[in-house]
Design an enzyme around this catalytic site. Structure first.
Site, mmCIF file in Angstrom:
data_model
loop_
_atom_site.group_PDB
_atom_site.id
_atom_site.type_symbol
_atom_site.label_atom_id
_atom_site.label_comp_id
_atom_site.label_asym_id
_atom_site.label_seq_id
_atom_site.Cartn_x
_atom_site.Cartn_y
_atom_site.Cartn_z
ATOM 1 N N LYS A 10 -2.212 -4.410 -11.956
ATOM 2 C CA LYS A 10 -0.807 -4.246 -11.559
ATOM 3 C C LYS A 10 -0.413 -5.326 -10.557
ATOM 4 O O LYS A 10 -1.267 -5.876 -9.833
ATOM 5 C CB LYS A 10 -0.550 -2.859 -10.973
ATOM 6 C CG LYS A 10 -1.287 -2.534 -9.676
ATOM 7 C CD LYS A 10 -0.523 -2.820 -8.402
ATOM 8 C CE LYS A 10 -1.337 -2.497 -7.155
ATOM 9 N NZ LYS A 10 -0.894 -3.075 -5.920
ATOM 10 N N GLY A 100 -5.627 -6.493 -4.416
ATOM 11 C CA GLY A 100 -4.289 -5.884 -4.416
ATOM 12 C C GLY A 100 -3.737 -5.741 -5.821
ATOM 13 O O GLY A 100 -2.536 -5.568 -6.012
ATOM 14 N N GLY A 103 -7.397 -2.920 -9.425
ATOM 15 C CA GLY A 103 -8.515 -2.937 -10.377
ATOM 16 C C GLY A 103 -9.256 -1.611 -10.443
ATOM 17 O O GLY A 103 -9.404 -1.018 -11.522
ATOM 18 N N ASP A 138 -2.399 4.388 -6.261
ATOM 19 C CA ASP A 138 -1.957 3.543 -7.383
ATOM 20 C C ASP A 138 -2.374 4.105 -8.742
ATOM 21 O O ASP A 138 -1.958 3.585 -9.776
ATOM 22 C CB ASP A 138 -2.559 2.135 -7.255
ATOM 23 C CG ASP A 138 -1.914 1.331 -6.145
ATOM 24 O OD1 ASP A 138 -0.794 1.696 -5.721
ATOM 25 O OD2 ASP A 138 -2.530 0.349 -5.698
HETATM 26 O O1 C5P Z 1 -4.484 5.996 -1.687
HETATM 27 P P1 C5P Z 1 -5.409 4.846 -1.389
HETATM 28 O O2 C5P Z 1 -6.857 5.245 -1.424
HETATM 29 O O3 C5P Z 1 -5.113 3.644 -2.197
HETATM 30 O O4 C5P Z 1 -5.103 4.440 0.127
HETATM 31 C C1 C5P Z 1 -5.955 3.653 0.914
HETATM 32 C C2 C5P Z 1 -5.507 3.709 2.359
HETATM 33 O O5 C5P Z 1 -4.223 3.114 2.507
HETATM 34 C C3 C5P Z 1 -5.330 5.124 2.916
HETATM 35 O O6 C5P Z 1 -6.499 5.629 3.476
HETATM 36 C C4 C5P Z 1 -4.270 4.934 3.982
HETATM 37 O O7 C5P Z 1 -4.863 4.447 5.170
HETATM 38 C C5 C5P Z 1 -3.412 3.829 3.429
HETATM 39 N N1 C5P Z 1 -2.187 4.301 2.738
HETATM 40 C C6 C5P Z 1 -1.087 4.730 3.493
HETATM 41 N N2 C5P Z 1 0.040 5.137 2.834
HETATM 42 C C7 C5P Z 1 0.108 5.124 1.497
HETATM 43 C C8 C5P Z 1 -0.982 4.672 0.713
HETATM 44 C C9 C5P Z 1 -2.121 4.272 1.380
HETATM 45 O O8 C5P Z 1 -1.129 4.735 4.732
HETATM 46 N N3 C5P Z 1 1.242 5.509 0.894
#
Ligand code: C5P
Length: 289
Positions: A10, A100, A103, A138
């Site tokens: 993405k 970013g 993947g 994602d």
């Molecule tokens: O959801 P994901 O595992 O991709 O998120 C990784 C980190 O990014 C989370 O632990 C959080 O610290 C941050 N995050 C956030 N707000 C979001 C998505 C991610 O603060 N909407």
């Protein structure tokens, strides 16, 4: 039984952080686009008691419960109450890691789709997305792909007019920055530049690639440490010099993409840029699955 699924990468055409959510996550507003650069996910099953085996073509990736593909298979089996088979997952990775480009999320989403095929479509696509939201922000987008406005923690999606045909070159500089660190930096500083998300939505509707390309913007670029910010600026300059009509970092980086009016122009740029960048990729936008 063996099934194969493409796990497409993405791009964030825009990425904005517009608030804080009660659970401590950030409230996002992002135009997301799936592209043809993809990993290949192969899943086979055999009678068993729920064991999951993961292998990849990248030795540095985990083959255990730390791999999002493993987590996706486990969650699917719990949700669909599958207890009588073992699952063997093979990931052929092309999408750069820590780039970013979603993947790992896309691999997880492909595992959810593949498991669902293997289990006679036991869950709906909405249910797969719900399951995906528990794996990573994602993942729901990666279940469907296409052109989407993502809101909330990134898991609420509104389908948009599909992105116009174009060529895309992605360059991945060597560094990667921790996602929580970049969010923390955004919380600390006064934000002085944001993407024009409305403008991007209008450009998609009118089908004007130039308008879209010049509006692609990622708020995380504004809080990169100076050295990394300089690298990203240099990569963007290289893409523009090679004919891109817009260039932007995706997600929390470090991959940067350039948009080109035609695939042929992107191919020409790729031909010269791949001599200087070890991780250089050619792609086109893809439609929802
Ligand atoms: O959801 P994901 O595992 O991709 O998120 C990784 C980190 O990014 C989370 O632990 C959080 O610290 C941050 N995050 C956030 N707000 C979001 C998505 C991610 O603060 N909407």
């Amino acid at each position: 039984m063996i099934v194969k699924e493409e796990a497409q990468a993405k791009l964030n055409l825009t990425l904005d952080v517009v608030g804080l959510l009660p659970n401590g996550y950030h409230e996002m507003l992002m135009v997301m686009q799936s592209i043809s650069l993809c990993d290949e996910v192969t899943i086979s099953t055999k009678p068993g008691d729920g064991k999951i085996n993961v292998s990849t073509n990248r030795s540095y990736l985990p083959n255990n419960e730390k791999n999002l593909a493993y987590i996706a298979a486990k969650k699917y089996m719990e949700r669909a109450e599958v207890t009588d088979m073992d699952v063997i997952i093979s990931l052929y990775k092309r999408i750069p890691v820590c780039a970013g480009m979603g993947g790992g999320s896309s691999d997880a989403a492909a595992v959810l789709r593949a498991m669902n095929r293997l289990c006679g479509d036991a869950l709906t696509v909405d249910e797969l997305c719900e399951l995906g939201a528990d794996i990573g922000s994602d993942v729901p987008f990666c279940v469907r792909g296409g052109t989407v406005l993502a809101k909330g923690s990134g898991t609420e999606m509104e389908e948009l007019t599909p992105m116009m045909d174009c060529g895309i070159v992605v360059l991945k500089p060597r560094f990667s920055v921790s996602t929580p660190k970049l969010f923390a930096e955004l919380d600390r500083v006064k934000i002085c530049a944001r993407p024009d998300t409305e403008g991007v939505l209008r450009s998609l509707e009118s089908g004007c690639l130039r308008e879209l390309a010049r509006r692609c913007f990622n708020i995380f670029e504004t809080v990169l440490p100076q050295r990394e910010a300089d690298v990203v600026a240099g990569v963007k300059d290289d893409l523009i010099s090679a004919g891109a009509i817009g260039a932007c970092m995706t997600g929390t980086g470090s991959a940067v993409f350039g948009l080109f009016p035609t695939v042929e122009e992107a191919e020409r740029a790729y031909g010269s840029l791949c001599k200087r960048y070890k991780e250089c990729f050619l792609a086109v936008p893809t439609r929802a699955i």
